[in-house]
Design a protein around this motif. Sequence first.
Motif, PDB file in Angstrom:
ATOM      1  N   LYS A  82       0.846  -1.207   0.000  1.00 20.50           N
ATOM      2  CA  LYS A  82       0.000   0.000   0.000  1.00 20.50           C
ATOM      3  C   LYS A  82       0.882   1.259   0.000  1.00 20.50           C
ATOM      4  N   LEU A  86       1.015   3.911  -3.112  1.00 19.79           N
ATOM      5  CA  LEU A  86       0.545   5.300  -2.970  1.00 19.79           C
ATOM      6  C   LEU A  86       1.660   6.280  -3.323  1.00 19.79           C
ATOM      7  N   LEU A  89       1.609   6.382  -7.174  1.00 14.79           N
ATOM      8  CA  LEU A  89       0.367   6.923  -7.741  1.00 14.79           C
ATOM      9  C   LEU A  89       0.270   8.428  -7.496  1.00 14.79           C
ATOM     10  N   GLU A  90       0.706   8.859  -6.318  1.00 14.36           N
ATOM     11  CA  GLU A  90       0.606  10.290  -5.986  1.00 14.36           C
ATOM     12  C   GLU A  90       1.535  11.142  -6.850  1.00 14.36           C
ATOM     13  N   ARG A 110      -8.127   2.010  -0.572  1.00 12.56           N
ATOM     14  CA  ARG A 110      -7.348   3.259  -0.562  1.00 12.56           C
ATOM     15  C   ARG A 110      -6.475   3.347  -1.821  1.00 12.56           C
ATOM     16  N   MET A 111      -5.882   2.242  -2.211  1.00 16.86           N
ATOM     17  CA  MET A 111      -5.034   2.221  -3.409  1.00 16.86           C
ATOM     18  C   MET A 111      -5.875   2.529  -4.655  1.00 16.86           C
ATOM     19  N   ALA A 113      -8.779   4.111  -4.759  1.00 18.41           N
ATOM     20  CA  ALA A 113      -9.261   5.502  -4.692  1.00 18.41           C
ATOM     21  C   ALA A 113      -8.166   6.468  -5.135  1.00 18.41           C
ATOM     22  N   THR A 114      -6.930   6.190  -4.739  1.00 14.57           N
ATOM     23  CA  THR A 114      -5.815   7.078  -5.112  1.00 14.57           C
ATOM     24  C   THR A 114      -5.543   7.002  -6.615  1.00 14.57           C
ATOM     25  N   GLN A 117      -8.288   8.977  -8.267  1.00 10.71           N
ATOM     26  CA  GLN A 117      -8.085  10.416  -8.041  1.00 10.71           C
ATOM     27  C   GLN A 117      -7.016  10.991  -8.977  1.00 10.71           C
ATOM     28  N   HIS A 118      -5.971  10.214  -9.227  1.00  3.48           N
ATOM     29  CA  HIS A 118      -4.861  10.698 -10.057  1.00  3.48           C
ATOM     30  C   HIS A 118      -4.977  10.226 -11.509  1.00  3.48           C
TER      31      HIS A 118
END
Length: 141
Positions: A82, A86, A89-90, A110-111, A113-114, A117-118
Amino acid sequence: MTKKRHIRWGIIGLGNIANKFATDLFAVNDAELYAVASRTQQKADDFAEKYQATKAYCSYEALANNANVDAVYIATPHSQHKENTLLCLEQGIEVLCEKPFAMNADEVNRMIATATQHNTLLMEGLWTYFLPHYIFSYYSV
Ligand SMILES: NC(=O)c1ccc[n+]([C@@H]2O[C@H](COP(=O)([O-])OP(=O)(O)OC[C@H]3O[C@@H](n4cnc5c(N)ncnc54)[C@H](OP(=O)(O)O)[C@@H]3O)[C@@H](O)[C@H]2O)c1
């Protein structure tokens, strides 16, 4: 016609499966092993020399901060997936993460969703899914 992309790969975590991935990458067109990251510089340097990677880093963050990296293969233990995913991905880097994806559903959510988002690709390294008999089973139901 869509032009094929040349993908500059990075690898995070230079253990057993990372060696197999780096070996197989030589057989892939339009792809190169561009950067590798380990927790130790000597290991990164040795791996980069063996597999002809351009960049060798002693921190996973340093690799993720290189804007030339298109996609990263996460080859660390499950407990790190994770966090490492992240991190990439961020920075807008696409991720192929080894299986199992993470430690629990909350981490996986969470992974995902990130990545959403990106607007960045996130994929689990579940190679068995691509075996011919899976395709056959899929179309026979
Ligand atoms: N898809 C498949 O068929 C397949 C097959 C085998 C393994 N896997 C998966 O791939 C992942 C890695 O497996 P592996 O066999 O390559 O493991 P491994 O040989 O132990 O390598 C994992 C690497 O992760 C890094 N690392 C970061 N934090 C660590 C920590 N706290 N403890 C130990 N290593 C740490 C280390 O690299 P640095 O020292 O360079 O930082 C280490 O060499 C696992 O999630 C495993 O389930 C998948």
